[in-house]
Design a protein around this motif. Structure first.
Motif, PDB file in Angstrom:
ATOM      1  N   GLY A   1      64.596 105.874  11.250  1.00  0.00           N
ATOM      2  CA  GLY A   1      65.421 105.013  10.570  1.00  0.00           C
ATOM      3  C   GLY A   1      65.909 105.669   9.563  1.00  0.00           C
ATOM      4  N   PHE A   2      67.374 105.523   9.363  1.00  0.00           N
ATOM      5  CA  PHE A   2      67.758 106.114   8.263  1.00  0.00           C
ATOM      6  C   PHE A   2      68.879 105.207   7.396  1.00  0.00           C
ATOM      7  CE2 PHE A   2      71.199 106.867  11.582  1.00  0.00           C
ATOM      8  CZ  PHE A   2      72.539 106.643  10.683  1.00  0.00           C
ATOM      9  N   SER A   3      69.211 105.558   6.160  1.00  0.00           N
ATOM     10  CA  SER A   3      70.183 104.869   5.365  1.00  0.00           C
ATOM     11  C   SER A   3      71.233 105.879   4.896  1.00  0.00           C
ATOM     12  CB  SER A   3      69.518 104.199   4.243  1.00  0.00           C
ATOM     13  OG  SER A   3      68.695 102.920   4.628  1.00  0.00           O
ATOM     14  N   HIS A   4      72.268 105.415   3.931  1.00  0.00           N
ATOM     15  CA  HIS A   4      73.131 106.221   3.629  1.00  0.00           C
ATOM     16  C   HIS A   4      73.450 105.896   2.269  1.00  0.00           C
ATOM     17  CE1 HIS A   4      76.917 108.273   3.103  1.00  0.00           C
ATOM     18  NE2 HIS A   4      76.788 108.899   4.382  1.00  0.00           N
ATOM     19  N   TYR A   5      73.256 106.978   1.014  1.00  0.00           N
ATOM     20  CA  TYR A   5      73.415 106.892  -0.118  1.00  0.00           C
ATOM     21  C   TYR A   5      73.960 108.162  -0.441  1.00  0.00           C
ATOM     22  CZ  TYR A   5      73.216 105.081  -4.816  1.00  0.00           C
ATOM     23  OH  TYR A   5      73.269 104.662  -6.351  1.00  0.00           O
ATOM     24  N   GLY A   6      75.057 108.393  -0.620  1.00  0.00           N
ATOM     25  CA  GLY A   6      76.025 109.752  -0.666  1.00  0.00           C
ATOM     26  C   GLY A   6      75.506 110.729   0.556  1.00  0.00           C
ATOM     27  N   THR A   7      74.232 110.689   0.994  1.00  0.00           N
ATOM     28  CA  THR A   7      74.183 111.401   2.130  1.00  0.00           C
ATOM     29  C   THR A   7      73.341 110.421   2.986  1.00  0.00           C
ATOM     30  OG1 THR A   7      72.960 113.396   2.910  1.00  0.00           O
ATOM     31  CG2 THR A   7      72.182 112.114   0.788  1.00  0.00           C
ATOM     32  N   GLU A   8      73.141 111.001   4.385  1.00  0.00           N
ATOM     33  CA  GLU A   8      72.114 110.170   5.288  1.00  0.00           C
ATOM     34  C   GLU A   8      70.565 110.525   4.769  1.00  0.00           C
ATOM     35  OE1 GLU A   8      72.863 110.757   9.238  1.00  0.00           O
ATOM     36  OE2 GLU A   8      74.822 109.556   9.272  1.00  0.00           O
ATOM     37  N   PHE A   9      69.675 109.589   4.828  1.00  0.00           N
ATOM     38  CA  PHE A   9      68.513 110.076   4.627  1.00  0.00           C
ATOM     39  C   PHE A   9      67.569 109.088   5.040  1.00  0.00           C
ATOM     40  CE2 PHE A   9      67.165 106.395   1.950  1.00  0.00           C
ATOM     41  CZ  PHE A   9      68.367 105.876   1.535  1.00  0.00           C
ATOM     42  N   SER A  10      65.928 109.821   5.222  1.00  0.00           N
ATOM     43  CA  SER A  10      65.130 108.955   5.904  1.00  0.00           C
ATOM     44  C   SER A  10      64.852 107.601   5.314  1.00  0.00           C
ATOM     45  CB  SER A  10      63.996 109.801   6.131  1.00  0.00           C
ATOM     46  OG  SER A  10      64.184 110.792   6.941  1.00  0.00           O
ATOM     47  N   ALA A  11      65.000 106.572   6.084  1.00  0.00           N
ATOM     48  CA  ALA A  11      64.441 105.218   5.625  1.00  0.00           C
ATOM     49  C   ALA A  11      63.204 105.011   5.811  1.00  0.00           C
ATOM     50  CB  ALA A  11      65.578 103.869   6.251  1.00  0.00           C
ATOM     51  N   ALA A  12      62.871 105.560   6.978  1.00  0.00           N
ATOM     52  CA  ALA A  12      61.448 105.609   7.512  1.00  0.00           C
ATOM     53  C   ALA A  12      60.956 106.621   8.353  1.00  0.00           C
ATOM     54  CB  ALA A  12      61.087 104.187   8.349  1.00  0.00           C
TER      55      ALA A  12
END
Lengths: 252, 193
Positions: free
Chosen positions: B152-163
């Motif tokens: 799962g991913f989120s976006h904060y300035g860049t895409e990153f691993s949420a899980a």
């Protein structure tokens, strides 16, 4: 795409009772903090702030049990403030279930407290509350629950707070507190532009439009209110629907 | 069911403990290897410093124990980051369970990321009945980019691993214990693995 704007109900607590005043005085009892916390979480509060408003004057310390009870029903971040003046208080509050602590008067007396706590527990758990009032047109910082004047200008103090490693700023316009006259957009916007950390605006919420304004024009990251929720003039769920309909990022 | 929370200095585990209790589980908070080895579920909670946590796990002989653990393991926040190969925070060596390096957020961002962000592309049993693009609560200055194990991913300035998920190992960068009903669903899903 960004973080959701946060809606934060605030419980001002004396003993085991939530109270609310106007301009920081004339406190009226409103109900049990645990019941109110439960209700607000159910309505979609993004965070809960608990202020032990007498502690900075009395230093009772008997509040921990109430805090633990509230922590037990909250499923969102939980911030506790009031009378915190040493690391030991923070430890006890974290142990009671607080996720963040809010500093105020003690930080004014000893600014190094901010960095001490940030180093020990991380910036993310240090909220610095700044209460201010317009004196001769200049926003000046007040301490001890708005009772004492300080010689600090708002902007100057906020810069110092940021440099000390605070995680968030809780900005309260005392002139607006409990009046429902709307947030102090001008100063919220100035501080938001300055801070590389989240700004929580507080004081003056009177309608859904006031919240919309503080987010869109004031650029606040979060808005905190008490009376308008406590008196059931506005449900958090309805407010959030309204903000979402106005194209803000809102967690429903 | 015996759920152990790995205890380490400066880690605030209280909120995870409260969440588990509300779900009817009284967790054991310990760093004792024998107790941890007998757990049905292991949780690595996470607030603190990666470098210090890494040194602590090595010193207490817990790194090897966790790597070799056969029952489900959940790392939360720093607990997830420590499962990775390495972290920029204090040049920490990770457990190497998840292939990837943890980096610091850079650019015109408010750091730490503090607040509610959306999670996307959710995969695996942890996200059963969790709404795609749900909001969860984050507090982090460091992140794992999207890697092979990303679930799962989120976006904060860049895409990153949420899980992340690999075999019996699960990690979430956000705080499920502070993420309202969706967060509780994730914890419940982990407990029913």
């Amino acid at each position: 795409m960004g973080l959701a704007k946060r809606i934060i109900p605030c419980l001002d607590v004396i003993g085991n009772t939530t109270v609310k005043g106007v301009n920081f005085s004339g406190m009226v009892p409103l109900g049990s903090p645990v019941e109110m916390a439960t209700l607000y979480c159910r309505q979609g509060a993004d965070e809960l702030v608990f202020l032990d408003i007498e502690a900075s004057v009395k230093n009772t310390g008997t509040i921990f049990k109430v805090i633990e009870e509230v922590a037990g029903v909250v499923d969102v971040p939980f911030t506790v403030g009031g009378g915190i003046s040493e690391i030991g208080h923070v430890e006890k509050l974290m142990e009671s279930g607080a996720d963040k602590i809010s500093l105020n008067s003690a930080a004014l007396l000893r600014p190094s407290l901010i960095s001490d706590i940030a180093r020990r527990f991380g910036s993310q758990c240090v909220v610095v509350a700044v209460d201010y009032m317009l004196l001769n047109g200049t926003p000046m910082v007040m301490s001890h629950g708005g009772k004492k004047k300080t010689d600090r200008k708002l902007i100057q103090w906020v810069k110092e707070i940021i440099d000390s490693g605070a995680g968030e700023i809780l900005l309260t316009a005392i002139d607006r507190d409990g009046t429902g006259a709307g947030f102090d957009i001008e100063n919220v916007s100035r501080i938001s532009g300055l801070a590389g950390i989240p700004v929580i605006a507080s004081g003056g919420a009177g309608s859904p439009v006031d919240f919309l304004d503080v987010f869109t024009r004031g650029n606040a990251d979060a808005a905190l209110a008490a009376g308008i929720f406590h008196r059931n003039e506005l449900k958090i769920s309805e407010l959030k629907e309204f903000l979402k309909d106005n194209n803000l990022e809102i967690r429903l | 069911m015996k759920v152990c929370l790995v205890k380490y200095p400066a880690g605030n585990v209280k909120s995870v403990e409260i969440a588990l209790k509300r779900l009817g589980i009284t967790p054991v908070l310990t760093s004792d290897p024998d107790t941890l080895n007998k757990a049905d579920k292991l949780i690595l909670p996470g607030v603190g410093h990666a470098g210090e946590l890494s040194r602590f796990l090595e010193a207490e002989n817990l790194a090897e124990l966790i790597r070799g653990f056969k029952n489900p393991v959940l790392g939360i926040c720093l607990g997830m980051q420590i499962m990775c190969s390495a972290s920029e925070e204090g040049n920490a060596r990770g457990l190497g369970i998840v292939d990837g390096n943890v980096l610091k957020f850079k650019g015109e961002l408010k750091v730490p990321q503090i607040g509610w962000n959306r999670i996307y592309n959710l995969k695996g049993p942890l996200f059963k009945n969790v709404t795609e693009s749900a909001y969860v609560y984050y507090v982090n200055s460091f992140y794992l980019p999207v890697v092979n194990c990303t679930s799962g991913f989120s976006h904060y300035g860049t895409e990153f691993s949420a899980a992340v998920e690999r075999d019996n190992f699960f990690g979430v960068q956000f705080h499920p214990e502070k993420s309202g009903p969706e967060g509780y669903r994730i914890i419940t899903n982990f407990l029913s693995l």
